[in-house]
Design a protein around this motif. Structure first.
Motif, mmCIF file in Angstrom:
data_model
loop_
_atom_site.group_PDB
_atom_site.id
_atom_site.type_symbol
_atom_site.label_atom_id
_atom_site.label_comp_id
_atom_site.label_asym_id
_atom_site.label_seq_id
_atom_site.Cartn_x
_atom_site.Cartn_y
_atom_site.Cartn_z
ATOM 1 N N TYR A 71 3.762 10.460 -9.069
ATOM 2 C CA TYR A 71 2.307 10.510 -9.158
ATOM 3 C C TYR A 71 1.770 11.632 -8.287
ATOM 4 C CZ TYR A 71 1.941 7.918 -4.694
ATOM 5 O OH TYR A 71 2.036 7.511 -3.384
ATOM 6 N N ILE A 72 0.613 12.111 -8.678
ATOM 7 C CA ILE A 72 -0.119 13.083 -7.871
ATOM 8 C C ILE A 72 -1.259 12.329 -7.223
ATOM 9 C CG2 ILE A 72 -1.544 15.170 -7.900
ATOM 10 C CD1 ILE A 72 0.145 16.157 -10.237
ATOM 11 N N ASN A 73 -1.359 12.453 -5.884
ATOM 12 C CA ASN A 73 -2.417 11.783 -5.133
ATOM 13 C C ASN A 73 -3.485 12.809 -4.748
ATOM 14 O OD1 ASN A 73 -3.223 9.181 -3.822
ATOM 15 N ND2 ASN A 73 -3.329 10.535 -2.055
ATOM 16 N N PHE A 74 -4.726 12.456 -5.003
ATOM 17 C CA PHE A 74 -5.872 13.286 -4.638
ATOM 18 C C PHE A 74 -6.588 12.558 -3.506
ATOM 19 C CE2 PHE A 74 -4.829 13.991 -9.017
ATOM 20 C CZ PHE A 74 -4.959 15.353 -9.199
ATOM 21 N N PHE A 75 -6.565 13.133 -2.313
ATOM 22 C CA PHE A 75 -7.164 12.485 -1.149
ATOM 23 C C PHE A 75 -8.253 13.367 -0.548
ATOM 24 C CE2 PHE A 75 -7.386 12.617 3.468
ATOM 25 C CZ PHE A 75 -7.891 11.360 3.731
ATOM 26 N N ASN A 76 -9.353 12.735 -0.148
ATOM 27 C CA ASN A 76 -10.348 13.429 0.675
ATOM 28 C C ASN A 76 -11.038 12.396 1.544
ATOM 29 O OD1 ASN A 76 -11.879 12.309 -1.460
ATOM 30 N ND2 ASN A 76 -13.499 13.778 -1.105
ATOM 31 N N SER A 77 -11.744 12.886 2.551
ATOM 32 C CA SER A 77 -12.486 12.010 3.450
ATOM 33 C C SER A 77 -13.716 12.767 3.926
ATOM 34 C CB SER A 77 -11.619 11.592 4.644
ATOM 35 O OG SER A 77 -11.430 12.678 5.528
ATOM 36 N N THR A 78 -14.483 12.134 4.774
ATOM 37 C CA THR A 78 -15.695 12.786 5.283
ATOM 38 C C THR A 78 -15.356 13.937 6.220
ATOM 39 O OG1 THR A 78 -15.830 11.242 7.133
ATOM 40 C CG2 THR A 78 -17.052 10.679 5.123
ATOM 41 N N THR A 79 -14.122 13.996 6.705
ATOM 42 C CA THR A 79 -13.737 15.054 7.636
ATOM 43 C C THR A 79 -12.702 16.021 7.066
ATOM 44 O OG1 THR A 79 -12.054 13.616 8.616
ATOM 45 C CG2 THR A 79 -14.239 13.630 9.654
ATOM 46 N N SER A 80 -12.252 15.790 5.844
ATOM 47 C CA SER A 80 -11.247 16.696 5.278
ATOM 48 C C SER A 80 -11.503 16.949 3.795
ATOM 49 C CB SER A 80 -9.838 16.126 5.471
ATOM 50 O OG SER A 80 -9.693 14.925 4.776
ATOM 51 N N PRO A 81 -11.286 18.211 3.369
ATOM 52 C CA PRO A 81 -11.433 18.512 1.941
ATOM 53 C C PRO A 81 -10.250 17.945 1.153
ATOM 54 C CG PRO A 81 -10.695 20.456 3.121
ATOM 55 C CD PRO A 81 -10.939 19.379 4.153
ATOM 56 N N MET A 82 -10.289 18.095 -0.145
ATOM 57 C CA MET A 82 -9.278 17.544 -1.042
ATOM 58 C C MET A 82 -7.867 17.979 -0.647
ATOM 59 S SD MET A 82 -8.931 15.600 -3.748
ATOM 60 C CE MET A 82 -10.556 15.575 -4.454
ATOM 61 N N LEU A 83 -6.984 17.003 -0.502
ATOM 62 C CA LEU A 83 -5.562 17.217 -0.260
ATOM 63 C C LEU A 83 -4.841 16.656 -1.480
ATOM 64 C CD1 LEU A 83 -3.063 17.831 1.553
ATOM 65 C CD2 LEU A 83 -3.318 15.496 2.456
ATOM 66 N N MET A 104 0.855 -1.190 0.000
ATOM 67 C CA MET A 104 0.000 0.000 0.000
ATOM 68 C C MET A 104 0.890 1.239 0.000
ATOM 69 S SD MET A 104 -3.251 0.994 2.421
ATOM 70 C CE MET A 104 -2.367 1.508 3.874
ATOM 71 N N LEU A 105 0.642 2.155 -0.939
ATOM 72 C CA LEU A 105 1.408 3.390 -1.034
ATOM 73 C C LEU A 105 0.727 4.551 -0.317
ATOM 74 C CD1 LEU A 105 2.513 3.238 -4.779
ATOM 75 C CD2 LEU A 105 3.853 2.610 -2.756
ATOM 76 N N SER A 106 -0.598 4.599 -0.331
ATOM 77 C CA SER A 106 -1.315 5.704 0.310
ATOM 78 C C SER A 106 -1.286 5.528 1.826
ATOM 79 C CB SER A 106 -2.754 5.779 -0.200
ATOM 80 O OG SER A 106 -3.408 4.548 -0.008
ATOM 81 N N THR A 107 -1.297 6.652 2.533
ATOM 82 C CA THR A 107 -1.241 6.611 3.993
ATOM 83 C C THR A 107 -2.472 7.230 4.644
ATOM 84 O OG1 THR A 107 0.020 8.679 4.025
ATOM 85 C CG2 THR A 107 1.284 6.622 4.071
ATOM 86 N N ASN A 108 -3.215 8.031 3.916
ATOM 87 C CA ASN A 108 -4.395 8.681 4.474
ATOM 88 C C ASN A 108 -5.619 7.782 4.350
ATOM 89 O OD1 ASN A 108 -3.064 11.131 5.145
ATOM 90 N ND2 ASN A 108 -3.187 11.767 3.017
ATOM 91 N N VAL A 109 -6.444 7.764 5.406
ATOM 92 C CA VAL A 109 -7.643 6.924 5.432
ATOM 93 C C VAL A 109 -8.813 7.712 4.853
ATOM 94 C CG1 VAL A 109 -9.257 5.672 6.907
ATOM 95 C CG2 VAL A 109 -6.812 5.665 7.436
ATOM 96 N N GLY A 110 -9.340 7.230 3.743
ATOM 97 C CA GLY A 110 -10.437 7.876 3.033
ATOM 98 C C GLY A 110 -10.398 7.449 1.585
#
Length: 169
Positions: free
Chosen positions: A104-116, A85-91
């Motif tokens: 690579y560019i990673n686009f991360f978001n979750s129910t508690t955080s906007p797009m990172l 697994m390369l990603s570390t953020n949960v979402g």
């Protein structure tokens, strides 16, 4: 789930996805249609095939391995069959790779955080943050929105489904 078909430069093999083991996984086949190996395995689904670094024999994909409500970024070694697994953020993670699969560019978001949005080396090491949306996160906090509550329920047919709700303040 989308169907994936990628021919390798060696001209003798290709990668496809299939649900033949009950989950959507990636498989390597030869040009005669014989399965060479199952690249990904487990009681979870590959949700996106992102590509293959043919020079290094590395396959990149997104999966819902930890939870059907998450998406993680993985790399699988074609020779050893090992996945990491390369990603570390949960979402929800999404990735776009450079030509040659060096970055690579990673686009991360979750129910508690906007797009990172972050820039990484192919091995997962973060190089820099491109957009953290800190101002938006602060603005959302000021509105005092009730957080999403997650739950599961069972249908009359015995199928367990995931759900969420937002209650009024």
């Amino acid at each position: 789930t989308d169907s994936y078909l990628t021919f390798l430069d060696n001209g003798t093999q290709f990668i496809i996805n299939s649900e033949k083991d009950g989950y959507n996984h990636l498989y390597l086949f030869d040009m005669n249609g014989k399965q060479v190996k199952q690249i990904t395995k487990g009681s979870w689904d590959v949700t996106n095939f992102l590509g293959i670094d043919q020079k290094n024999g590395l396959v990149y994909y997104l999966a819902a391995a930890k939870s059907p409500m998450q998406r993680e970024l993985y790399v699988a070694n074609l020779k050893s069959g090992e996945s990491k697994m390369l990603s570390t953020n949960v979402g929800t993670n999404k990735a776009v790779f450079s030509t040659g699969f060096k970055y690579y560019i990673n686009f991360f978001n979750s129910t508690t955080s906007p797009m990172l949005i972050t820039l990484h080396q192919a091995n997962g090491k973060q190089i820099r943050t491109l957009e953290d949306n800190a101002a938006l996160a602060q603005k959302v906090t000021e509105y005092n929105i009730t957080p999403k509550e997650f739950f599961t329920f069972v249908t009359p047919e015995g199928v367990t489904l995931n759900g969420w709700m937002i209650k009024p303040v």
